[in-house]
Design a protein around this motif. Structure first.
Motif, PDB file in Angstrom:
ATOM      1  N   ASN A 122       0.813  -1.213   0.000  1.00 33.97           N
ATOM      2  CA  ASN A 122       0.000   0.000   0.000  1.00 33.97           C
ATOM      3  C   ASN A 122       0.848   1.264   0.000  1.00 33.97           C
ATOM      4  O   ASN A 122       0.443   2.290   0.547  1.00 33.97           O
ATOM      5  CB  ASN A 122      -0.944  -0.003   1.208  1.00 33.97           C
ATOM      6  N   SER A 123       2.020   1.192  -0.608  1.00 37.35           N
ATOM      7  CA  SER A 123       2.854   2.386  -0.719  1.00 37.35           C
ATOM      8  C   SER A 123       2.227   3.345  -1.728  1.00 37.35           C
ATOM      9  O   SER A 123       1.391   2.964  -2.555  1.00 37.35           O
ATOM     10  CB  SER A 123       4.266   2.007  -1.181  1.00 37.35           C
ATOM     11  N   PHE A 124       2.647   4.607  -1.667  1.00 33.98           N
ATOM     12  CA  PHE A 124       2.098   5.605  -2.588  1.00 33.98           C
ATOM     13  C   PHE A 124       2.342   5.190  -4.034  1.00 33.98           C
ATOM     14  O   PHE A 124       1.436   5.290  -4.878  1.00 33.98           O
ATOM     15  CB  PHE A 124       2.719   6.986  -2.324  1.00 33.98           C
ATOM     16  N   GLU A 125       3.555   4.720  -4.324  1.00 29.96           N
ATOM     17  CA  GLU A 125       3.862   4.354  -5.714  1.00 29.96           C
ATOM     18  C   GLU A 125       3.001   3.197  -6.198  1.00 29.96           C
ATOM     19  O   GLU A 125       2.495   3.220  -7.327  1.00 29.96           O
ATOM     20  CB  GLU A 125       5.344   3.995  -5.865  1.00 29.96           C
ATOM     21  N   VAL A 126       2.833   2.172  -5.370  1.00 27.84           N
ATOM     22  CA  VAL A 126       2.017   1.019  -5.774  1.00 27.84           C
ATOM     23  C   VAL A 126       0.581   1.455  -6.065  1.00 27.84           C
ATOM     24  O   VAL A 126      -0.009   1.085  -7.085  1.00 27.84           O
ATOM     25  CB  VAL A 126       2.044  -0.074  -4.687  1.00 27.84           C
TER      26      VAL A 126
END
Length: 222
Positions: A122-126
């Motif tokens: 759930n990272s920003f990039e993902v």
């Protein structure tokens, strides 16, 4: 405390297959090697070093033998030399504290690992790439290529690895100001708008609670 754990069966009695010694030394750990079959060297309190290679530099695993709810279990505490003897002992002591509170250290480790995986997923990039893949088919190629390039060049390097639910307005502002500092004001404005779209997508899909970009836009309007 150790006596209580041994009597109650929560920690296994130490294996004394290393010459009867109750505690290892740094030198013993460094020089330890297997001789045709795996070797277990006990440090006491259930902690032992499992040596699975004749090469003293390889295949040395810290393990903790313990009992919980009447079952014999083993907890992995890391690999030597990345995890030193002192670190392994600290891990044993942490596990011991959990056991005294009737908590399975193995279950705690699994929960922590699952939490880390969830944060990485759930990272920003993902989430941003997921948002892009979902919506880009509806955009012209020239438009979509500019959006993903904007994110990859100016946003991902700064907040891409952060769990999207933990990104705060000051972090986002810092990334936007880096764009502004090179005089690309229009790019900064569009990057902020794209970030807002990503955050709102995360909110809609249950991965975030708010859009920190909204605070920056309201501040700019004020």
């Amino acid at each position: 405390m150790l006596v209580f754990l041994l009597v109650s069966g929560m920690l296994s009695p130490p294996d004394t297959n290393n010459g009867g010694n109750m505690a290892l030394t740094d030198i013993e750990v460094k020089k330890a090697k297997a001789t045709g079959k795996p070797v277990k060297l006990s440090d006491g309190g259930g902690l032992f070093l499992l040596v699975q290679s004749i090469d003293p530099k390889d295949s040395k695993y810290w393990r903790l033998a313990y009992r919980f709810a009447g079952k014999q279990k083993t907890l992995a505490l890391g690999v030597y030399p990345d995890v030193s003897l002192a670190d392994a002992r600290a891990g044993r002591d942490d596990a011991r504290k959990l056991l005294t509170n009737d908590t399975d250290p193995g279950a705690v480790k699994q929960a922590q690992k699952a939490a880390k995986v969830e944060l990485a997923e759930n990272s920003f990039e993902v989430i941003a790439r997921e948002w892009f893949i979902r919506h880009s088919p509806n955009w012209k190629e020239n438009h979509s290529s500019k959006i993903i390039a904007r994110l990859e060049n100016d946003i991902f390097p700064w907040i891409g690895a952060r769990p999207i639910a933990e990104v705060a307005a000051p972090e986002l502002l810092s990334a936007i100001r880096r764009i502004e500092s090179r005089g690309a004001l229009e790019t900064a404005h569009r990057a902020l708008a794209n970030c807002g779209q990503v955050f709102r997508y995360a909110v809609a899909t249950g991965r975030a609670q708010r859009d920190p970009g909204d605070q920056l836009e309201r501040r700019g309007r004020g």
